[in-house]
Design a protein around this motif. Structure first.
Motif, PDB file in Angstrom:
ATOM      1  N   ASP A  50      25.883   4.199 -49.444  1.00  0.00           N
ATOM      2  CA  ASP A  50      25.162   4.429 -50.660  1.00  0.00           C
ATOM      3  C   ASP A  50      25.507   5.845 -51.607  1.00  0.00           C
ATOM      4  N   ILE A  51      25.490   6.076 -53.008  1.00  0.00           N
ATOM      5  CA  ILE A  51      25.899   7.514 -53.442  1.00  0.00           C
ATOM      6  C   ILE A  51      24.761   7.294 -54.085  1.00  0.00           C
ATOM      7  N   LYS A  52      23.994   9.087 -53.571  1.00  0.00           N
ATOM      8  CA  LYS A  52      22.542   9.296 -54.044  1.00  0.00           C
ATOM      9  C   LYS A  52      23.226  10.674 -54.385  1.00  0.00           C
ATOM     10  N   PHE A  53      21.948  11.164 -55.218  1.00  0.00           N
ATOM     11  CA  PHE A  53      21.492  11.985 -55.885  1.00  0.00           C
ATOM     12  C   PHE A  53      19.556  12.976 -55.646  1.00  0.00           C
ATOM     13  N   CYS A  54      20.090  13.938 -55.361  1.00  0.00           N
ATOM     14  CA  CYS A  54      18.845  15.055 -54.818  1.00  0.00           C
ATOM     15  C   CYS A  54      18.815  16.235 -55.795  1.00  0.00           C
ATOM     16  N   ASP A  55      18.467  16.954 -56.094  1.00  0.00           N
ATOM     17  CA  ASP A  55      17.727  17.896 -56.175  1.00  0.00           C
ATOM     18  C   ASP A  55      17.876  19.313 -55.356  1.00  0.00           C
ATOM     19  N   HIS A  56      18.337  19.248 -53.884  1.00  0.00           N
ATOM     20  CA  HIS A  56      17.597  20.132 -52.659  1.00  0.00           C
ATOM     21  C   HIS A  56      18.905  19.336 -51.772  1.00  0.00           C
ATOM     22  N   TYR A  57      19.784  20.306 -50.751  1.00  0.00           N
ATOM     23  CA  TYR A  57      20.605  19.907 -50.052  1.00  0.00           C
ATOM     24  C   TYR A  57      20.704  20.623 -48.838  1.00  0.00           C
ATOM     25  N   HIS A  58      20.589  20.288 -47.767  1.00  0.00           N
ATOM     26  CA  HIS A  58      20.836  21.551 -46.062  1.00  0.00           C
ATOM     27  C   HIS A  58      21.978  20.969 -45.864  1.00  0.00           C
ATOM     28  N   LEU A  59      22.865  21.384 -46.310  1.00  0.00           N
ATOM     29  CA  LEU A  59      24.353  21.580 -45.280  1.00  0.00           C
ATOM     30  C   LEU A  59      24.737  22.136 -43.744  1.00  0.00           C
ATOM     31  N   GLU A  60      24.081  21.170 -42.587  1.00  0.00           N
ATOM     32  CA  GLU A  60      24.862  21.789 -41.543  1.00  0.00           C
ATOM     33  C   GLU A  60      25.889  23.136 -41.288  1.00  0.00           C
ATOM     34  N   HIS A  61      27.103  22.161 -41.191  1.00  0.00           N
ATOM     35  CA  HIS A  61      27.982  23.197 -41.665  1.00  0.00           C
ATOM     36  C   HIS A  61      28.921  23.249 -42.738  1.00  0.00           C
ATOM     37  N   GLU A  62      29.073  23.751 -43.634  1.00  0.00           N
ATOM     38  CA  GLU A  62      29.677  23.411 -44.889  1.00  0.00           C
ATOM     39  C   GLU A  62      30.965  23.964 -45.317  1.00  0.00           C
ATOM     40  N   VAL A  63      31.702  23.348 -45.511  1.00  0.00           N
ATOM     41  CA  VAL A  63      33.145  23.382 -45.669  1.00  0.00           C
ATOM     42  C   VAL A  63      32.729  23.239 -47.598  1.00  0.00           C
ATOM     43  N   SER A  64      33.336  24.702 -48.575  1.00  0.00           N
ATOM     44  CA  SER A  64      32.823  24.806 -49.840  1.00  0.00           C
ATOM     45  C   SER A  64      34.152  24.851 -50.803  1.00  0.00           C
ATOM     46  N   GLN A  65      33.895  24.882 -52.074  1.00  0.00           N
ATOM     47  CA  GLN A  65      35.571  25.204 -52.173  1.00  0.00           C
ATOM     48  C   GLN A  65      34.766  25.274 -54.062  1.00  0.00           C
ATOM     49  N   GLU A  66      35.109  26.247 -55.004  1.00  0.00           N
ATOM     50  CA  GLU A  66      34.599  25.879 -56.166  1.00  0.00           C
ATOM     51  C   GLU A  66      35.990  26.447 -57.540  1.00  0.00           C
TER      52      GLU A  66
END
Length: 173
Positions: A50-66
């Motif tokens: 289920d796709i969900k929406f939230c206002d904050h999220y904690h990433l345990e192991h962030e792998v990201s890209q802008e």
């Protein structure tokens, strides 16, 4: 079953159709391209939670890209180390057995591949011209209202035989 048919089946077996009207076209296209890229490059035996929406999220192991341009976005993937290691191995086929620097590089590579293919698709469709920032990795990263991000965070959980990886997407300021 080809990848397009598999995509349609995966989307139908999730809440995607019921939330389609509440997400913008950019996000809808991102989700569909993400599933196709996972089918093609990682594993076809997946399901979309289920796709969900939230206002904050904690990433345990962030792998990201802008994703840079109009619209700009923050994209990331997150999960526990065991699941991320299995994903990295499934994608890279390099014998990755532990959550180490090679594992993290494979995760960054997948995110960069997916985002690159996504922005090329948007360009080919004359939707918009975007570019990508350098992929990054960090531990215990928190996204909230104090960051440079705006809007609601979209959480896209993909279930594999070895566990769940959450893909994250949201518009940036």
């Amino acid at each position: 079953m080809n990848s397009q048919e598999l995509l349609e089946t995966i989307l139908k077996n999730s809440n995607y159709e019921s939330i389609m009207s509440s997400i913008n076209e950019f996000t809808r296209e991102y989700i569909k391209k993400l599933i196709i890229d996972i089918i093609l490059y990682v594993d076809a035996n997946i399901s979309l939670g289920d796709i969900k929406f939230c206002d904050h999220y904690h990433l345990e192991h962030e792998v990201s890209q802008e994703i840079v341009g109009v619209p700009s976005a923050y994209s990331a993937l997150d999960g526990n180390a065991k699941v991320l290691t299995a994903f990295a191995e499934s994608y890279s086929k390099l014998g990755i057995a532990e959550f180490d620097s090679l594992c993290k590089e494979a995760l960054l590579d997948f995110l960069n591949l997916h985002n690159g293919l996504f922005v090329v698709d948007l360009s080919d469709q004359n939707v918009c011209e975007l570019s990508l920032g350098v992929p990054k990795q960090s531990e215990n990263y928190h996204i909230d209202n104090n960051s440079d991000l705006e809007g609601r965070i979209t959480l896209i959980p993909i279930t594999f035989s070895y566990g769940v990886i959450t893909f994250i997407l949201l518009k940036t300021a």
